[in-house]
Design a protein around this motif. Structure first.
Motif: not given
Length: 255
Positions: A28, A32, A35, A48
C-alpha cells in the motif's frame, strides 16, 4: 526451546499479520508513492483501498482471531455503505454530494471501494480508540474522532481528483462542515458495531501501525508530493491524526 501454551497461541495469532498484513501494508505504501508521482493518480485508488482492507483484516485477525476480524470488517463495511446510500438519496448526514463515474464498480451509486475504505480505516480507528479509552461511550467517541480525522485528508484529496463533488461550496477546501458532522455520526455507528461484533476487543498493534502510517503518508503527500501542495490540509490532517496516533502509542498495552 519449549514454547508455553500462551506463547504458542501468541505465535499463531501473529501469523496472519506477518503473512498478509505486513506485505499488504508495504505494498500500500508503494502504491501510495506511485500514485503521488503518476499523471493519473486516481487509477491507483482502488488498489490502495484493497491493500488497506487486506492489511486491516490481517492485523485484526492477528489479535482478535480471523472470524471476529472478518465479521468486524464486514459490519463496518455495511454500516459505511448504508450511510453512503442514505446520504446520496437524502443528503443526510453528510450533505448534498454525488460520486462521479470514475470509481467502479458502484452499487446504488456508491463505489464498492468507498465501502471497503470504511471497513479498513474503521478497524484502524477502533484499535486507536481501544488503546486510548475503556469500553463504552468513551471508546465510541474517541474512535469516531480518529476516523473523522482521516477524512480531513480524504475528502480534499478525492475532490481534487474529481471522484466526488459537492453541491455547495464549503469552507474547508470546498467541503461543507456538514460532511464532518456526518462523519462523526457514522463513525460512531461504526465503532458501536465493531465493538459489539468483537466483544469489546482490545487494541491490535498492527492496526495502530496502519493508522500511523496512513497519517504520515497523507501528511507528506499534501505537504510535498501533490502538485500543487496543500500545507493547510497537511497541517489539519497531520496534527489531528497524529494526535490520535500519539495517544494510542503512549498508552500501556495489555499483555
Amino acid at each position: 526451546m519449549e514454547l508455553t501454551p500462551g506463547g504458542q497461541a501468541r505465535g499463531a495469532a501473529l501469523r496472519p499479520s506477518r503473512a498478509f498484513g505486513v506485505p499488504a501494508l508495504l505494498a500500500m505504501v508503494v502504491a501510495q508513492v506511485a500514485s503521488g508521482l503518476a499523471a493519473r493518480p486516481e487509477r491507483f485508488t482502488a488498489l490502495i483501498v484493497v491493500l488497506l482492507a487486506v492489511s486491516a483484516v490481517a492485523f485484526a485477525a492477528g489479535e482478535w482471531g480471523l472470524r471476529r476480524a472478518i465479521a468486524a470488517f464486514g459490519a463496518a463495511v455495511l454500516t459505511g455503505y448504508a450511510a453512503e446510500v442514505v446520504g446520496l438519496l437524502t443528503g443526510f448526514p453528510f450533505g448534498d454530494y454525488a460520486y462521479t463515474a470514475m470509481l467502479r464498480p458502484q452499487l446504488a451509486g456508491v463505489p464498492v471501494v468507498v465501502a471497503l475504505a470504511w471497513g479498513g480505516m474503521g478497524l484502524a480507528a477502533y484499535a486507536v480508540a481501544a488503546a486510548v479509552a475503556p469500553a463504552g461511550w468513551a471508546r465510541v467517541c474517541v474512535g469516531a474522532g480518529a476516523l473523522t480525522a482521516w477524512d480531513l485528508f480524504l475528502d480534499p484529496q478525492m475532490v481534487r481528483l474529481g471522484l466526488w463533488t459537492w453541491a455547495e461550496h464549503g469552507p474547508y477546501r470546498g467541503i461543507p462542515l456538514s460532511n464532518f458532522a456526518g462523519w462523526l455520526l457514522v463513525s460512531a455507528l461504526v465503532m458501536l458495531v465493531v465493538g459489539r461484533v468483537t466483544g469489546g476487543a482490545g487494541p491490535a498493534r498492527g492496526l495502530l501501525v496502519l493508522y500511523g502510517v496512513m497519517a504520515v503518508m497523507e501528511t507528506v503527500a499534501f505537504a510535498a508530493v501533490f502538485d500543487p501542495p496543500d500545507p493547510l490540509v497537511a497541517a489539519a490532517g497531520g496534527i489531528t491524526m497524529g494526535a490520535f496516533a500519539a495517544l494510542a502509542w503512549r498508552r500501556p498495552w495489555p499483555r
